[in-house]
Design an enzyme around this catalytic site. Structure first.
Site, PDB file in Angstrom:
ATOM      1  N   ARG A 133       0.797  -1.233   0.000  1.00 38.08           N
ATOM      2  CA  ARG A 133       0.000   0.000   0.000  1.00 38.08           C
ATOM      3  C   ARG A 133       0.822   1.271   0.000  1.00 38.08           C
ATOM      4  O   ARG A 133       0.245   2.354   0.022  1.00 38.08           O
ATOM      5  CB  ARG A 133      -0.978  -0.017   1.176  1.00 38.08           C
ATOM      6  CG  ARG A 133      -1.957  -1.166   1.062  1.00 38.08           C
ATOM      7  CD  ARG A 133      -3.122  -1.117   2.037  1.00 38.08           C
ATOM      8  NE  ARG A 133      -3.822  -2.376   1.926  1.00 38.08           N
ATOM      9  CZ  ARG A 133      -3.570  -3.449   2.675  1.00 38.08           C
ATOM     10  NH1 ARG A 133      -2.663  -3.383   3.641  1.00 38.08           N
ATOM     11  NH2 ARG A 133      -4.224  -4.570   2.486  1.00 38.08           N
TER      12      ARG A 133
ATOM     13  N   GLU B 173      -4.979 -14.239  10.473  1.00 40.39           N
ATOM     14  CA  GLU B 173      -5.703 -15.427  10.026  1.00 40.39           C
ATOM     15  C   GLU B 173      -4.862 -16.688  10.131  1.00 40.39           C
ATOM     16  O   GLU B 173      -5.385 -17.803  10.143  1.00 40.39           O
ATOM     17  CB  GLU B 173      -6.164 -15.254   8.574  1.00 40.39           C
ATOM     18  CG  GLU B 173      -7.460 -14.502   8.414  1.00 40.39           C
ATOM     19  CD  GLU B 173      -7.333 -13.033   8.773  1.00 40.39           C
ATOM     20  OE1 GLU B 173      -8.287 -12.468   9.325  1.00 40.39           O
ATOM     21  OE2 GLU B 173      -6.267 -12.449   8.512  1.00 40.39           O
TER      22      GLU B 173
ATOM     23  N   ASN C 114      -8.246  -8.266  13.881  1.00 43.62           N
ATOM     24  CA  ASN C 114      -9.105  -9.309  14.431  1.00 43.62           C
ATOM     25  C   ASN C 114      -8.339 -10.301  15.292  1.00 43.62           C
ATOM     26  O   ASN C 114      -7.114 -10.318  15.333  1.00 43.62           O
ATOM     27  CB  ASN C 114      -9.775 -10.064  13.283  1.00 43.62           C
ATOM     28  CG  ASN C 114      -8.760 -10.612  12.301  1.00 43.62           C
ATOM     29  OD1 ASN C 114      -8.295  -9.879  11.435  1.00 43.62           O
ATOM     30  ND2 ASN C 114      -8.392 -11.880  12.419  1.00 43.62           N
TER      31      ASN C 114
ATOM     32  N   ASP D 134     -14.197 -11.340  12.590  1.00 41.61           N
ATOM     33  CA  ASP D 134     -13.164 -10.700  11.782  1.00 41.61           C
ATOM     34  C   ASP D 134     -13.451  -9.213  11.597  1.00 41.61           C
ATOM     35  O   ASP D 134     -13.167  -8.629  10.547  1.00 41.61           O
ATOM     36  CB  ASP D 134     -13.030 -11.392  10.412  1.00 41.61           C
ATOM     37  CG  ASP D 134     -11.821 -10.897   9.616  1.00 41.61           C
ATOM     38  OD1 ASP D 134     -10.869 -10.410  10.230  1.00 41.61           O
ATOM     39  OD2 ASP D 134     -11.858 -10.979   8.370  1.00 41.61           O
TER      40      ASP D 134
ATOM     41  N   CYS E 201      -7.137 -18.170  -2.181  1.00 41.52           N
ATOM     42  CA  CYS E 201      -6.535 -17.721  -3.438  1.00 41.52           C
ATOM     43  C   CYS E 201      -7.324 -18.171  -4.661  1.00 41.52           C
ATOM     44  O   CYS E 201      -7.420 -17.434  -5.639  1.00 41.52           O
ATOM     45  CB  CYS E 201      -5.102 -18.240  -3.561  1.00 41.52           C
ATOM     46  SG  CYS E 201      -3.919 -17.437  -2.461  1.00 41.52           S
ATOM     47  N   HIS E 202      -7.863 -19.371  -4.608  1.00 40.67           N
ATOM     48  CA  HIS E 202      -8.475 -19.954  -5.802  1.00 40.67           C
ATOM     49  C   HIS E 202      -9.997 -19.910  -5.788  1.00 40.67           C
ATOM     50  O   HIS E 202     -10.631 -20.435  -6.696  1.00 40.67           O
ATOM     51  CB  HIS E 202      -7.989 -21.390  -5.983  1.00 40.67           C
ATOM     52  CG  HIS E 202      -6.510 -21.490  -6.214  1.00 40.67           C
ATOM     53  ND1 HIS E 202      -5.922 -21.103  -7.397  1.00 40.67           N
ATOM     54  CD2 HIS E 202      -5.498 -21.893  -5.392  1.00 40.67           C
ATOM     55  CE1 HIS E 202      -4.606 -21.291  -7.304  1.00 40.67           C
ATOM     56  NE2 HIS E 202      -4.323 -21.756  -6.104  1.00 40.67           N
TER      57      HIS E 202
END
Length: 724
Positions: free
Chosen positions: A143, A205, A285, A335, A645-646
Site C-alpha cells: 500500500r 488469520e 481481528n 473478523d 486464493c483460488h
C-alpha cells in the site's frame, strides 16, 4: 488566484511577506535538505506535493488543488500511463516530491517516474520469495511508501523494512521486522515521525501475535515494539497495558507447544496528531476468529473482551507508551478489524469545538471519538448490519445474541461478513463540506463454528470456522441471486449528524479508495473498470474513464510547474477478488487485471492500448469417480487451504489459476508435484506438505474435479437454452 501560486505567510526581516509555498518547498528539495518533520507537520500547506500516505498526518486525503474542478472536469484526459510487471492487486498510494512520483506495486516492488512526463527514473525489486504468497490472506499487495530526509521506506511482503535512496533507488539498509518462521506479512505503508519509521504487519488469520514497531530512520535499528495482545505469561514486569489486557482473556491458549498467537495485527491504518503527540493505530481481528477457541470459558463458549483486538489505540510515537484505547468490537468473533482508515479533524459538535478521530471499521458503525482522551462521542451504522442493534451511552455495542456464534455454537448469517462494511480502501474527508466519503458495501456471511477445530500454524486459515458453509450451490440462478445481494456504495457521511447526505450505488463491492479536492470533486475507481469523478456536494457523476481493469487503489493529486494532475494505480485484486471470482460468476463478465499507473490532467490526450481479448481456458475436466466421502474431505481441506486464493467452491478469480480449468487436474502425479511437493514455489504456489499428506492432496483434486463437472454440466445447460 493561480492554483499553484497560492500564498503562504513567510516571516521576512520581522515582517510577514507573501511567497509561493511551491517555490519555497522546491528550494528545500533542491537544497538537499530532504523531508523534515516541519515539512510533514505543515504538509497541509503544501498543495504541490503528496509527501505521506494520507497527504497529511491527519490522513484526510484532501488536496486543496482546484485547477481541476466541477466546471471543467469533463476536459480531464489521460496524460501518461505506465504498464506494470506485476499482474496482481494494486493498492498503493503514490508519493510525489519535487516533481517526481514514487510508487510501490504488488510483490513489494518500487518505481520512480518524472511526475509530469512519466519518464521512468529507476525501479527496485526486493526479490520477495514466491512462497511468501501463501502467507498473505489477501493477495501480494503493497500500500505504499514513507519519506524522510532523502530516503524512502517501505515494507516487503516477507517482513523486511527497506530504506532506499530517493534519488537513485539504491538500498541504504534493510531490517527484518518479523519472525519469518511464522506467517507474518507486511502490506501496509509505514509512517515516519521525528525520524522513527513505524510499521505493523499482518497474519492474524494464520495465527500470529500482532504488534507495531518503530525503527531509526538512519540505521534501521528497532527503537520500540508495542504488542497488541498479551503473551499469556504476563507478570509485574510486563507493561501495565498488557497486564490489563491479560485480564480480559483466557490466556491459557496463548502459551505452550500448541499456542496460538491471538491475532491483533496492525496491518494498515495509522494517523498522528503533532499537537497532542499521539500516534493512533488500528488493531485487527482475533486469531482464531472464533472466540470459543481463542479465549474459551469454562462452559466451552468464548469469554472476555480480548483487548486490544478490534481497537483504536493511542500511543506515544517516540517511546511506544500506551495512552488510551477504544474497542469497537469487544470479544470480536467475526473478523471485525479496526484497521480501517483513521481520519483526524476538528469540528463543532453540539456547540463545542472538538478534536475528533473518525473511523468506519468493518463492523458497520461510523465512530467519532475525542482524539485526546478516546472518549466515545457518537456512533451510527453507515451500512447494513445485524450483529448489533446500536451503541449504548458508554460506547459499547448492544449485541444481537443470535449472532454470537462463539456462545451459541450454532451457525448464523451475519451482516457485515468478514469483508466488513468497509475494508482497507481509504476514505477521504472534505473540510469545506464536512463530509467523510466511505467506500462501503454490504456482504453477509454464514459464520459456522467448526467442531473439534485445531490450529495449523504451518499453512491454512486459522479461524475456527467452517469456510465451506459459504459455498454456493452449483445452480447458476441461485449463485447470481446471492451475488446480486452484495452491494457496493460510495457514501458521503455527515459525522456530526451521523447520517448519509448522499450515496451512489456501484454494481458490486470492493471499489476503490477515495480522494477529495478543493475543486469540489471526489475521485474513485470501481469494480466495473472505470475511474470516476463526482460532485463532492451532491454526488452527481461528472466524469468517467474506462480503465480496462478494476480500480481499488486510492487516487492522489499533485502539481508540477503550476499544472494539476490526478494519479491512480489500476489493477484488480485483493481479498474480495481472490476469494471470489470478482463477484461475477459468469466468466464473460469477470474483472481482468491489467496493472497500470494512470495519470490525468486537463486536456490530456494519451490513449490506452486496445483492450485485449480475455478468453477463459476450457472447462474440460476428467470424469468424477471419487466417493462422496473423499470429495467431502477434499472439500473441507480445499476450503481451509485453497479457497483464499483460488475461490470458494473452486470458482477461481479472473487473474489467479482457476483450478477447475487446470491442466494438472487430469494427472494425479502432476497435481501432487504442485500441491504437495511445491514445484511451482517460485511462482507463489508453495508446498502444503506440512499440512496435507498425499492422500489429502488427492482428495482435494477429487473435490475440484467434482466441482468442475458440476459447472461443466451447467455450461452445457446454458448453451442449450441459448440455442433455442
Amino acid at each position: 488566484m493561480a492554483i499553484m501560486k497560492w500564498a503562504l505567510p513567510i516571516l521576512v526581516g520581522g515582517a510577514l511577506a507573501l511567497g509561493s509555498c511551491e517555490e519555497m518547498l522546491g528550494d528545500q528539495f533542491a537544497g538537499g535538505e530532504g523531508i523534515t518533520q516541519t515539512m510533514l507537520v505543515s504538509a497541509d500547506s503544501d498543495s504541490a506535493n503528496w509527501m505521506s500516505h494520507g497527504r497529511t498526518y491527519s490522513e484526510q486525503r484532501f488536496s486543496p488543488l482546484d485547477q481541476i474542478n466541477v466546471g471543467n472536469v469533463g476536459d480531464l484526459g489521460l496524460h501518461w500511463f505506465a504498464d506494470l510487471d506485476t499482474a496482481r492487486g494494486q493498492e498503493a498510494t503514490p508519493l510525489v516530491m519535487d516533481g517526481k512520483l514514487y510508487v510501490t506495486t504488488a510483490w513489494s516492488k518500487v518505481k520512480a517516474f518524472d511526475a509530469a512526463t512519466g519518464e521512468p527514473l529507476w525501479d527496485y525489486d526486493p526479490q520477495v520469495p514466491g512462497e511468501t504468497a501463501v502467507k498473505a490472506c489477501c493477495d501480494t499487495v503493497n500500500r505504499g511508501l514513507a519519506a524522510w530526509g532523502d530516503s524512502l521506506f517501505f515494507g516487503t511482503l516477507d517482513g523486511r523494512l527497506v530504506a532506499l535512496d530517493r534519488g537513485t533507488g539504491e538500498v541504504q539498509w534493510e531490517t527484518l521486522t518479523v519472525d519469518q518462521s511464522q506467517s507474518y506479512t507486511v502490506t501496509g505503508a509505514p509512517r515516519v515521525i521525528n525520524g522513527k519509521v513505524i510499521i505493523g504487519n499482518g497474519g492474524a488469520e494464520f495465527g500470529v501475535r500482532g504488534y507495531v514497531a518503530a525503527y531509526d530512520a538512519e540505521s534501521g535499528e528497532e527503537a520500540w515494539r508495542f504488542y497488541t495482545v498479551p503473551e499469556g505469561t504476563e507478570n509485574e514486569e510486563s507493561p501495565e497495558y498488557l497486564q490489563a489486557a491479560a485480564e480480559t482473556w483466557n490466556t491459557q491458549v496463548l502459551v505452550g507447544s500448541d499456542a496460538i498467537g491471538g491475532g491483533g495485527t496492525v496491518w494498515d491504518s495509522m494517523a498522528y496528531d503533532p499537537e497532542l503527540d499521539l500516534l493512533y493505530i488500528g488493531v485487527g481481528n482475533g486469531s482464531p476468529w472464533n472466540r470459543a477457541y481463542r479465549s474459551p470459558g469454562v462452559d466451552g463458549t468464548g469469554e472476555g473482551d480480548n483487548l486490544y483486538l478490534s481497537s483504536i489505540v493511542a500511543i506515544r510515537p517516540d517511546t511506544g507508551e500506551y495512552v488510551w484505547h477504544y474497542q469497537t468490537t469487544p470479544g470480536e468473533t467475526w473478523d471485525y478489524t479496526a484497521t480501517q482508515h483513521i481520519v483526524l479533524a476538528d469540528m463543532e459538535i453540539e456547540g463545542e469545538q472538538r478534536q475528533v478521530l473518525m473511523q468506519a471499521p468493518k463492523n458497520g458503525f461510523f465512530y467519532v471519538l475525542d482524539r485526546a482522551t478516546g472518549e466515545f462521542i457518537s456512533g451510527e451504522p453507515y451500512t447494513g448490519l445485524n450483529w448489533a442493534t446500536g451503541i449504548d451511552e458508554n460506547g459499547r455495542p448492544i449485541e444481537n445474541p443470535e449472532t454470537r456464534i462463539d456462545k451459541t455454537g450454532k451457525p448464523a448469517l451475519v451482516l457485515p461478513g468478514p469483508l466488513g462494511g468497509h475494508n482497507w480502501h481509504p476514505m477521504a474527508y472534505h473540510p469545506g463540506e464536512n463530509l467523510v466519503y466511505i467506500p462501503a458495501f454490504e456482504a453477509g456471511w454464514i459464520y459456522s463454528p467448526q467442531a473439534n477445530w485445531k490450529p495449523d500454524t504451518a499453512r491454512g486459515f486459522n479461524i475456527g470456522m467452517d469456510m465451506a458453509a459459504n459455498d454456493l450451490p452449483p445452480d447458476l440462478g441461485i449463485r447470481r441471486q446471492v451475488e446480486g445481494t452484495i452491494k457496493g456504495m460510495l457514501v458521503a457521511w455527515d459525522p456530526v449528524a451521523q447520517e448519509a447526505r448522499w450515496s451512489v450505488e456501484h454494481p458490486g463491492p470492493w471499489n476503490g479508495g477515495l480522494l477529495a479536492t478543493g475543486g469540489g470533486l471526489v475521485f474513485q475507481g470501481n469494480q466495473s473498470s472505470t475511474f470516476k469523478a463526482y460532485d463532492a456536494a451532491s454526488g452527481s457523476e461528472l466524469w468517467s474513464f474506462a480503465a480496462q481493469t478494476g480500480v481499488v487503489a486510492p487516487p492522489i493529486s499533485y502539481s508540477v510547474n503550476g499544472e494539476q494532475y490526478v494519479a491512480v494505480l489500476a489493477g484488480w485484486g485483493g481479498a474480495f477478488a481472490t476469494s471470489t471470482d470478482g463477484g461475477l460468476i459468469d466468466k464473460d463478465g469477470a474483472v481482468p487485471n491489467i496493472s497500470r499507473l494512470l495519470v490525468f490532467k486537463l486536456g490530456g490526450e494519451a490513449a490506452l492500448p486496445e483492450m485485449p481479448e480475455l478468453a477463459a481456458m476450457p472447462l474440460d475436466p476428467p470424469a468424477s469417480r471419487a466417493s462422496a466421502q473423499t470429495i467431502a474431505a477434499g472439500g473441507a481441506d480445499y476450503a481451509r487451504y485453497c479457497a483464499v486464493c483460488h475461490g470458494p467452491a473452486a470458482v477461481g478469480a479472473s487473474y489467479l489459476p482457476d483450478l477447475r480449468r487446470s491442466g494438472a487436474l487430469g494427472n494425479r502425479a502432476t497435481w501432487a508435484s504442485i500441491v504437495h511437493d511445491g514445484v511451482l514455489t517460485a511462482n507463489g504456489m508453495a508446498s502444503f506438505s506440512d499440512s496435507l499428506d498425499k492422500e489429502d492432496v488427492e482428495a482435494v483434486r477429487a473435490y475440484v474435479i467434482h466441482r468442475a463437472n458440476e459447472d461443466k454440466a451447467l455450461e452445457g445447460a446454458a448453451d442449450k437454452v441459448a440455442r433455442r
